[in-house]
Design a protein around this motif. Structure first.
Motif, PDB file in Angstrom:
ATOM      1  N   ALA A  94     -11.418 -12.821 -12.833  1.00 54.16           N
ATOM      2  CA  ALA A  94     -10.825 -11.805 -11.967  1.00 54.16           C
ATOM      3  C   ALA A  94     -11.674 -10.541 -12.015  1.00 54.16           C
ATOM      4  CB  ALA A  94      -9.403 -11.487 -12.420  1.00 54.16           C
TER       5      ALA A  94
ATOM      6  N   SER B  55     -11.267  -6.532 -10.822  1.00 55.81           N
ATOM      7  CA  SER B  55     -10.149  -5.665 -10.483  1.00 55.81           C
ATOM      8  C   SER B  55     -10.480  -4.199 -10.690  1.00 55.81           C
ATOM      9  CB  SER B  55      -8.950  -6.048 -11.363  1.00 55.81           C
ATOM     10  OG  SER B  55      -7.869  -5.186 -11.136  1.00 55.81           O
TER      11      SER B  55
ATOM     12  N   THR C 251      -5.530  -3.538  -7.209  1.00 53.44           N
ATOM     13  CA  THR C 251      -6.095  -4.690  -6.513  1.00 53.44           C
ATOM     14  C   THR C 251      -6.849  -5.587  -7.483  1.00 53.44           C
ATOM     15  OG1 THR C 251      -6.374  -3.345  -4.528  1.00 53.44           O
ATOM     16  CG2 THR C 251      -7.620  -5.386  -4.625  1.00 53.44           C
ATOM     17  N   VAL C 252      -6.696  -6.885  -7.293  1.00 53.62           N
ATOM     18  CA  VAL C 252      -7.449  -7.859  -8.077  1.00 53.62           C
ATOM     19  C   VAL C 252      -7.965  -8.930  -7.123  1.00 53.62           C
ATOM     20  CG1 VAL C 252      -5.372  -9.206  -8.669  1.00 53.62           C
ATOM     21  CG2 VAL C 252      -7.436  -9.417 -10.073  1.00 53.62           C
ATOM     22  N   TYR C 253      -9.170  -9.392  -7.388  1.00 52.06           N
ATOM     23  CA  TYR C 253      -9.789 -10.461  -6.613  1.00 52.06           C
ATOM     24  C   TYR C 253     -10.144 -11.585  -7.574  1.00 52.06           C
ATOM     25  CZ  TYR C 253     -13.027 -13.093  -3.734  1.00 52.06           C
ATOM     26  OH  TYR C 253     -13.647 -14.106  -3.057  1.00 52.06           O
ATOM     27  N   TYR C 254      -9.794 -12.791  -7.196  1.00 54.71           N
ATOM     28  CA  TYR C 254     -10.089 -13.969  -8.008  1.00 54.71           C
ATOM     29  C   TYR C 254     -11.256 -14.730  -7.367  1.00 54.71           C
ATOM     30  CZ  TYR C 254      -5.297 -13.052  -9.588  1.00 54.71           C
ATOM     31  OH  TYR C 254      -4.150 -12.467 -10.067  1.00 54.71           O
TER      32      TYR C 254
ATOM     33  N   MET D 298      -3.424 -15.540 -15.530  1.00 54.32           N
ATOM     34  CA  MET D 298      -3.805 -14.395 -14.689  1.00 54.32           C
ATOM     35  C   MET D 298      -2.569 -13.619 -14.251  1.00 54.32           C
ATOM     36  SD  MET D 298      -7.110 -14.187 -14.284  1.00 54.32           S
ATOM     37  CE  MET D 298      -8.609 -15.168 -14.250  1.00 54.32           C
ATOM     38  N   GLN D 299      -1.495 -14.339 -13.900  1.00 51.10           N
ATOM     39  CA  GLN D 299      -0.276 -13.681 -13.444  1.00 51.10           C
ATOM     40  C   GLN D 299       0.384 -12.850 -14.542  1.00 51.10           C
ATOM     41  OE1 GLN D 299       1.003 -13.412 -10.178  1.00 51.10           O
ATOM     42  NE2 GLN D 299      -1.133 -14.044  -9.980  1.00 51.10           N
TER      43      GLN D 299
ATOM     44  N   TYR E 215      -1.632  -9.666 -13.851  1.00 48.71           N
ATOM     45  CA  TYR E 215      -1.755  -9.066 -12.521  1.00 48.71           C
ATOM     46  C   TYR E 215      -0.523  -9.213 -11.627  1.00 48.71           C
ATOM     47  CZ  TYR E 215      -6.700  -8.895 -13.782  1.00 48.71           C
ATOM     48  OH  TYR E 215      -7.887  -8.636 -14.415  1.00 48.71           O
ATOM     49  N   LYS E 216       0.580  -9.757 -12.121  1.00 45.69           N
ATOM     50  CA  LYS E 216       1.728 -10.046 -11.263  1.00 45.69           C
ATOM     51  C   LYS E 216       2.298  -8.819 -10.558  1.00 45.69           C
ATOM     52  CE  LYS E 216       5.303 -10.000 -14.879  1.00 45.69           C
ATOM     53  NZ  LYS E 216       4.536  -9.308 -15.871  1.00 45.69           N
TER      54      LYS E 216
ATOM     55  N   PHE F 297       0.533  -6.185  -9.479  1.00 41.57           N
ATOM     56  CA  PHE F 297      -0.454  -5.485  -8.658  1.00 41.57           C
ATOM     57  C   PHE F 297      -0.048  -5.519  -7.189  1.00 41.57           C
ATOM     58  CE2 PHE F 297      -2.689  -4.923 -12.346  1.00 41.57           C
ATOM     59  CZ  PHE F 297      -4.015  -4.580 -12.206  1.00 41.57           C
TER      60      PHE F 297
ATOM     61  N   GLN G 252      -3.279  -9.115  -4.593  1.00 40.76           N
ATOM     62  CA  GLN G 252      -4.080 -10.136  -5.264  1.00 40.76           C
ATOM     63  C   GLN G 252      -4.770 -10.938  -4.164  1.00 40.76           C
ATOM     64  OE1 GLN G 252      -2.067 -12.300  -8.515  1.00 40.76           O
ATOM     65  NE2 GLN G 252      -0.297 -11.020  -8.056  1.00 40.76           N
TER      66      GLN G 252
END
Length: 139
Positions: free
Chosen positions: A63, A65, A70-73, A95-96, A99-100, A102, A105
């Protein structure tokens, strides 16, 4: 034999480049052709989750971020012989945990990955069009 019973999820960054390249080549990802950039990119990700069958790297997700909103996978890969038994879900669940909450995603998915991500709560981003400048050849 149940392969899942031995799978361990880790946030270690003690990774062997050969194991990473084996994973990417097995999935036919062109980033395997840029080993130094791939290795450094993974190690510089905000979050790097790996899946192990004892000492064998069998899955990986990362990830990128801003750490707040904001997060990008970019990557989620599982060795083909380990696909379909829940390892990708284990990585996304980890990951969640982080980042849950945010605001956004994001990821790009194609092929079989689309259904996988839908099952994990992702949906098409409105009427957006995916866009990129990309030097790979597998899509």
């Amino acid at each position: 034999m149940n392969k899942m019973k031995n799978i361990q999820i880790s946030e270690t960054r003690d990774l062997n480049l050969v194991a990473i390249l084996d994973l990417y080549k097995a999935n036919e990802w062109s980033s395997a052709n840029k080993p130094s950039q791939l290795y450094n990119g993974l190690l510089n990700s905000e979050t790097l989750i790996t899946a192990w069958d004892n000492t064998k790297l069998v899955g990986l997700g990362n990830a990128i971020s801003d750490g707040h909103l904001t997060v990008y996978y970019p990557h989620l890969l599982v060795l083909p012989e380990y696909q379909g038994i829940g390892i990708g879900k284990m990585i996304m669940d980890k990951m969640q945990e982080k980042y849950k909450d945010f605001h956004m995603q994001m990821l790009t998915a194609d092929g079989k990955a689309i259904e996988f991500y839908k099952k994990n709560g992702f949906e098409r981003a409105g009427n957006t069009e995916p866009m990129w400048i990309y030097s790979g050849n597998e899509h």
